[in-house]
Design a protein around this motif. Structure first.
Motif, PDB file in Angstrom:
ATOM      1  N   VAL A   1      63.901 149.798  51.528  1.00 50.08           N
ATOM      2  CA  VAL A   1      64.212 150.054  50.118  1.00 50.08           C
ATOM      3  C   VAL A   1      64.688 151.481  49.948  1.00 50.08           C
ATOM      4  O   VAL A   1      65.706 151.763  49.315  1.00 50.08           O
ATOM      5  N   GLU A   2      63.947 152.395  50.535  1.00 52.70           N
ATOM      6  CA  GLU A   2      64.280 153.814  50.425  1.00 52.70           C
ATOM      7  C   GLU A   2      65.659 154.103  51.004  1.00 52.70           C
ATOM      8  O   GLU A   2      66.452 154.832  50.416  1.00 52.70           O
ATOM      9  N   ALA A   3      65.950 153.526  52.153  1.00 50.07           N
ATOM     10  CA  ALA A   3      67.226 153.805  52.815  1.00 50.07           C
ATOM     11  C   ALA A   3      68.409 153.270  52.015  1.00 50.07           C
ATOM     12  O   ALA A   3      69.364 154.002  51.748  1.00 50.07           O
TER      13      ALA A   3
ATOM     14  N   ALA B   1      58.796 151.487  44.615  1.00 47.04           N
ATOM     15  CA  ALA B   1      58.883 150.829  43.304  1.00 47.04           C
ATOM     16  C   ALA B   1      59.579 151.740  42.298  1.00 47.04           C
ATOM     17  O   ALA B   1      60.414 151.282  41.505  1.00 47.04           O
ATOM     18  N   LEU B   2      59.262 153.019  42.340  1.00 43.12           N
ATOM     19  CA  LEU B   2      59.893 153.977  41.443  1.00 43.12           C
ATOM     20  C   LEU B   2      61.382 154.093  41.739  1.00 43.12           C
ATOM     21  O   LEU B   2      62.204 154.177  40.822  1.00 43.12           O
ATOM     22  N   LEU B   3      61.735 154.069  43.016  1.00 46.21           N
ATOM     23  CA  LEU B   3      63.148 154.097  43.396  1.00 46.21           C
ATOM     24  C   LEU B   3      63.864 152.857  42.865  1.00 46.21           C
ATOM     25  O   LEU B   3      64.982 152.949  42.341  1.00 46.21           O
ATOM     26  N   GLY B   4      63.231 151.696  42.959  1.00 45.95           N
ATOM     27  CA  GLY B   4      63.825 150.473  42.420  1.00 45.95           C
ATOM     28  C   GLY B   4      64.005 150.542  40.916  1.00 45.95           C
ATOM     29  O   GLY B   4      65.050 150.144  40.382  1.00 45.95           O
ATOM     30  N   LEU B   5      62.990 151.054  40.216  1.00 45.89           N
ATOM     31  CA  LEU B   5      63.089 151.232  38.769  1.00 45.89           C
ATOM     32  C   LEU B   5      64.222 152.188  38.426  1.00 45.89           C
ATOM     33  O   LEU B   5      65.024 151.919  37.520  1.00 45.89           O
ATOM     34  N   HIS B   6      64.304 153.293  39.160  1.00 47.90           N
ATOM     35  CA  HIS B   6      65.345 154.287  38.929  1.00 47.90           C
ATOM     36  C   HIS B   6      66.731 153.665  39.119  1.00 47.90           C
ATOM     37  O   HIS B   6      67.638 153.877  38.305  1.00 47.90           O
ATOM     38  N   ALA B   7      66.890 152.881  40.181  1.00 42.69           N
ATOM     39  CA  ALA B   7      68.179 152.213  40.422  1.00 42.69           C
ATOM     40  C   ALA B   7      68.512 151.249  39.282  1.00 42.69           C
ATOM     41  O   ALA B   7      69.669 151.147  38.857  1.00 42.69           O
ATOM     42  N   GLY B   8      67.504 150.554  38.771  1.00 39.36           N
ATOM     43  CA  GLY B   8      67.732 149.648  37.647  1.00 39.36           C
ATOM     44  C   GLY B   8      68.170 150.383  36.396  1.00 39.36           C
ATOM     45  O   GLY B   8      69.062 149.924  35.661  1.00 39.36           O
ATOM     46  N   ILE B   9      67.563 151.529  36.140  1.00 38.57           N
ATOM     47  CA  ILE B   9      67.940 152.335  34.971  1.00 38.57           C
ATOM     48  C   ILE B   9      69.371 152.851  35.124  1.00 38.57           C
ATOM     49  O   ILE B   9      70.153 152.826  34.167  1.00 38.57           O
ATOM     50  N   VAL B  10      69.710 153.305  36.321  1.00 37.58           N
ATOM     51  CA  VAL B  10      71.083 153.773  36.568  1.00 37.58           C
ATOM     52  C   VAL B  10      72.070 152.631  36.345  1.00 37.58           C
ATOM     53  O   VAL B  10      73.100 152.812  35.682  1.00 37.58           O
TER      54      VAL B  10
END
Length: 138
Positions: free
Chosen positions: A91-93, A12-21
């Motif tokens: 998601v991670e990959a 979930a944090l990775l998804g949030l991070h991608a959204g912010i980027v």
């Protein structure tokens, strides 16, 4: 925290991070296009302020020689989950490949600083507007 929960939180944090980027990268071109097309939303003060602060954080971290704090948090969660590295889950990959590049931080520094300066310059080239005052009906 159990490993499955830590892994889901890391994803979930990775998804949030991608959204912010995506937000940080997309805003300057959207502002320029929106100014040309007269889109009112690109002058929204709150949205523009959020973008400017987000870019300032990215630039400050890069100037300090630090990776993003979200990356550190995600890594800590992955360690709690017992995961050794990237590529374990879908998601991670996939998001990880898009988000994390294997280059020295110094190589990204001019890009981060330049994008932050462009974002700051857009504050004056396409200035945000204050929302009109709401009239109170009595």
């Amino acid at each position: 925290m159990d490993p499955a929960t830590a892994s889901r939180l890391a994803d979930a944090l990775l998804g949030l991070h991608a959204g912010i980027v995506a937000f940080n990268v997309a805003m300057p071109p959207a502002i320029l296009l929106g100014a040309w097309r007269s889109w009112a939303w690109v002058r929204h003060r709150g949205l523009r302020g959020l973008h400017l602060v987000s870019m300032a954080v990215v630039a400050a971290q890069a100037l300090l020689g630090e990776r993003c704090f979200l990356t550190h948090w995600e890594s800590a969660l992955r360690r709690l989950a017992g995961e050794a590295g990237y590529g374990a889950g879908f998601v991670e990959a996939w998001l990880g490949r898009l988000l994390y590049v294997e280059v020295p931080l110094a190589a990204l520094l001019p890009l981060y600083i330049g994008w932050a300066l462009l974002s700051l310059g857009l504050w004056w080239w396409v200035p945000p507007t204050r929302a009109p005052a709401q009239s109170v009906k009595r």
